[in-house]
Write an enzyme that holds these catalytic residues in place. Sequence first.
Site, PDB file in Angstrom:
ATOM      1  N   HIS A   1     -41.571 -41.882 -32.319  1.00  0.00           N
ATOM      2  CA  HIS A   1     -40.106 -40.246 -32.440  1.00  0.00           C
ATOM      3  C   HIS A   1     -41.634 -39.787 -32.630  1.00  0.00           C
ATOM      4  CE1 HIS A   1     -37.398 -37.115 -34.799  1.00  0.00           C
ATOM      5  NE2 HIS A   1     -36.974 -38.033 -33.870  1.00  0.00           N
TER       6      HIS A   1
ATOM      7  N   ILE B   1     -42.562 -37.432 -36.991  1.00  0.00           N
ATOM      8  CA  ILE B   1     -41.942 -36.623 -37.247  1.00  0.00           C
ATOM      9  C   ILE B   1     -40.891 -37.605 -37.914  1.00  0.00           C
ATOM     10  CG2 ILE B   1     -40.041 -34.696 -37.267  1.00  0.00           C
ATOM     11  CD1 ILE B   1     -41.292 -33.733 -35.012  1.00  0.00           C
TER      12      ILE B   1
ATOM     13  N   GLY C   1     -34.598 -36.757 -38.233  1.00  0.00           N
ATOM     14  CA  GLY C   1     -33.513 -36.564 -38.856  1.00  0.00           C
ATOM     15  C   GLY C   1     -32.461 -37.518 -39.633  1.00  0.00           C
ATOM     16  N   VAL C   2     -31.766 -38.696 -38.984  1.00  0.00           N
ATOM     17  CA  VAL C   2     -31.175 -39.015 -38.702  1.00  0.00           C
ATOM     18  C   VAL C   2     -31.498 -40.580 -40.307  1.00  0.00           C
ATOM     19  CG1 VAL C   2     -29.671 -39.376 -36.969  1.00  0.00           C
ATOM     20  CG2 VAL C   2     -31.921 -40.398 -37.029  1.00  0.00           C
TER      21      VAL C   2
ATOM     22  N   GLU D   1     -29.714 -41.639 -43.458  1.00  0.00           N
ATOM     23  CA  GLU D   1     -29.075 -42.485 -44.118  1.00  0.00           C
ATOM     24  C   GLU D   1     -29.945 -42.997 -44.813  1.00  0.00           C
ATOM     25  OE1 GLU D   1     -29.234 -47.269 -43.797  1.00  0.00           O
ATOM     26  OE2 GLU D   1     -28.594 -45.606 -42.368  1.00  0.00           O
TER      27      GLU D   1
END
Length: 299
Positions: free
Chosen positions: A50, A56, A59-60, A64
Amino acid sequence: MSQKLQYQDIVQKLGLRAPWRLLDFAVKSDDTHWTGFKNFTVNEEFFAGHFPVHPIVPGVLQMEAVRQLCLCFLPGNAADYRVVKMEKVKFRRQVLPGDRMRVDAELISSDNGEFAFKAVCSTASGSCSEGLMVFGAADELTGLQEIPALDGEFPRSAEIAMDTDRVMKLMPHRYPFLQIDYVAKVEGTKIVAVKNVSANEHYIEAGLGFVPETLLCEVAAQSGCASVLSRPENAGKLGFFMAIEKGIFHRRVVPGEQMYIEIELPPSKSRFGKGSGVIRVGSEVVAEIALMFALVDAE
């Protein structure tokens, strides 16, 4: 009554193995306020895929962590629940290697077997993400019932719009966080991408028997990102996932199934864009997702 869970307790409760553990510690302060904690180290496996040159936390995966926190303290067994809806999710600030993240979840309603939470993830720099997450009864994970047809609706052939190599030239995502296999077609502002779900996926190997709903949002986002970045006016740009306006999840997706991701992405005159669409397995819609992204110049 307060309750504390060390990482061993969380592992036992959720049945998850590395690299899909997104909590190191969790506390239930009372019946409606729960808090989790996660240390992020550069050795987290997902950093390799990523934005590898500038790692980074996706965001997901912040969402989670919210999902895992809620499952720690919902009544009964964690396996009894699944995420049925996410909405008003905003990714406000990057989370980087070395950051420490706090997850605060507040139970705001529990009606008709559904539990709704308002959650905020924070680091020392402030709020990094927030959103609403709703849990309902889990569907039975029966797996495949017969051998699927090899020539699906969008088979991989020389006529597809973008093969894997082309997708990777457009986006910096790599293993283990590249979430589409190819783009079958692009028609105007609509894209159809394809993702095979394998028993070798890192989240399956970590103990989940399905694609987590949080990651379905990433599948949709990457499909849209590939489409937008393929437009000539966006050459040399990067796409960042900014928000999940709404995600509705009808059932879980299991190994052996093939997902078709159909996303509509209207042109935008600003650096922000929106997309919406569905994820199908065959003719069955398994998820409906609306999202927002931002385009920035690559450094």
